[in-house]
Write a protein that holds these residues in place. Structure first.
Motif, short mmCIF file in Angstrom:
data_model
loop_
_atom_site.label_atom_id
_atom_site.label_comp_id
_atom_site.label_asym_id
_atom_site.label_seq_id
_atom_site.Cartn_x
_atom_site.Cartn_y
_atom_site.Cartn_z
N MET A 55 0.82 -1.21 0.00
CA MET A 55 0.00 0.00 0.00
C MET A 55 0.85 1.26 0.00
N MET A 56 2.14 1.11 0.23
CA MET A 56 3.03 2.27 0.26
C MET A 56 3.18 2.85 -1.14
N PRO A 57 3.46 4.15 -1.26
CA PRO A 57 3.60 4.80 -2.58
C PRO A 57 4.95 4.47 -3.22
N TRP A 58 5.06 3.25 -3.77
CA TRP A 58 6.31 2.83 -4.41
C TRP A 58 6.48 3.49 -5.77
N PRO A 59 7.71 3.70 -6.22
CA PRO A 59 7.95 4.17 -7.60
C PRO A 59 7.60 3.07 -8.59
#
Length: 211
Positions: A55-59
């Protein structure tokens, strides 16, 4: 004694175990430590753990690595395994413990509220057949996470999170929400594909007119 029990033998809630994992020493939190902490309850919690990470804003391409373990776990669930098995090399998969603490703190209130609201119900959705279907859905969602599609990680990750919660708590309502989010993921992918095809067709027609 694993972290799933208190000193009095009382089973800990998932949010408590997550908090204890964040408080432990060491710069990094490895998957092997998570599996050891949850013991024989590891299937749902470990999937939930990876759902939170995804859920983290990964690239772009970031969830290719974080989604791969979910794919393996989902295949095991679809296969009908009772106990979690992970290859030794995946045990070293890690995130910075400080990052994990920040992420878990962000979701802690929601986790505790969810734990209070969830309870065993609609058992047919979390029985052996239901878990097999959940595993198949999570295989599809994990494939979406593995594909390097920018911004496409949140919806499937949340769906896996609800499925994992359903498996942990034997809560059929959480499973239903997971299925609804899976349907929403399919709809979004279909619309995105239609948009890509329409843009490509329009572009080639425009180039053709110029030429």
């Amino acid at each position: 004694m694993t972290l799933i029990q208190t000193s009095t033998g009382r089973p800990r809630a998932f949010s408590e175990v997550v908090e204890k994992l964040g408080e432990r020493g060491g710069e990094k939190l490895c998957l092997g430590e998570v599996v050891e902490a949850f013991g024989d309850r590891a299937f749902g919690p470990v999937m939930f753990f990876f759902a939170l990470i995804n859920m983290m804003p990964w690239p772009p391409g970031g969830t290719t690595l974080t989604g791969a373990p979910l794919l393996l776990l989902s295949m095991e669930l679809a296969w009908g395994r009772d106990a979690l098995w992970i290859p030794r090399w995946t045990e070293r998969t890690a995130v910075k413990r400080a990052t994990f603490r920040r992420l878990s703190a962000r979701f802690r209130r929601g986790l505790r509220l969810t734990e209070r609201l969830s309870r065993p119900r609609m058992h047919f959705l979390t029985g052996p057949f239901g878990q097999g279907l959940i595993g198949l859905a999570c295989v599809f969602l994990s494939v979406v996470l593995v594909l390097p599609i920018w911004g496409a990680n949140l919806l499937p990750a949340v769906a896996v999170g609800f499925f994992s919660l359903g498996v942990m708590q034997r809560d059929g309502l959480a499973v239903i929400i997971g299925w609804l989010l899976t349907g929403a993921t399919v709809a979004v992918l279909f619309l995105a594909w239609r948009l890509i095809v329409a843009s490509f067709t329009h572009g080639t027609e425009w180039i053709g007119r110029i030429v």
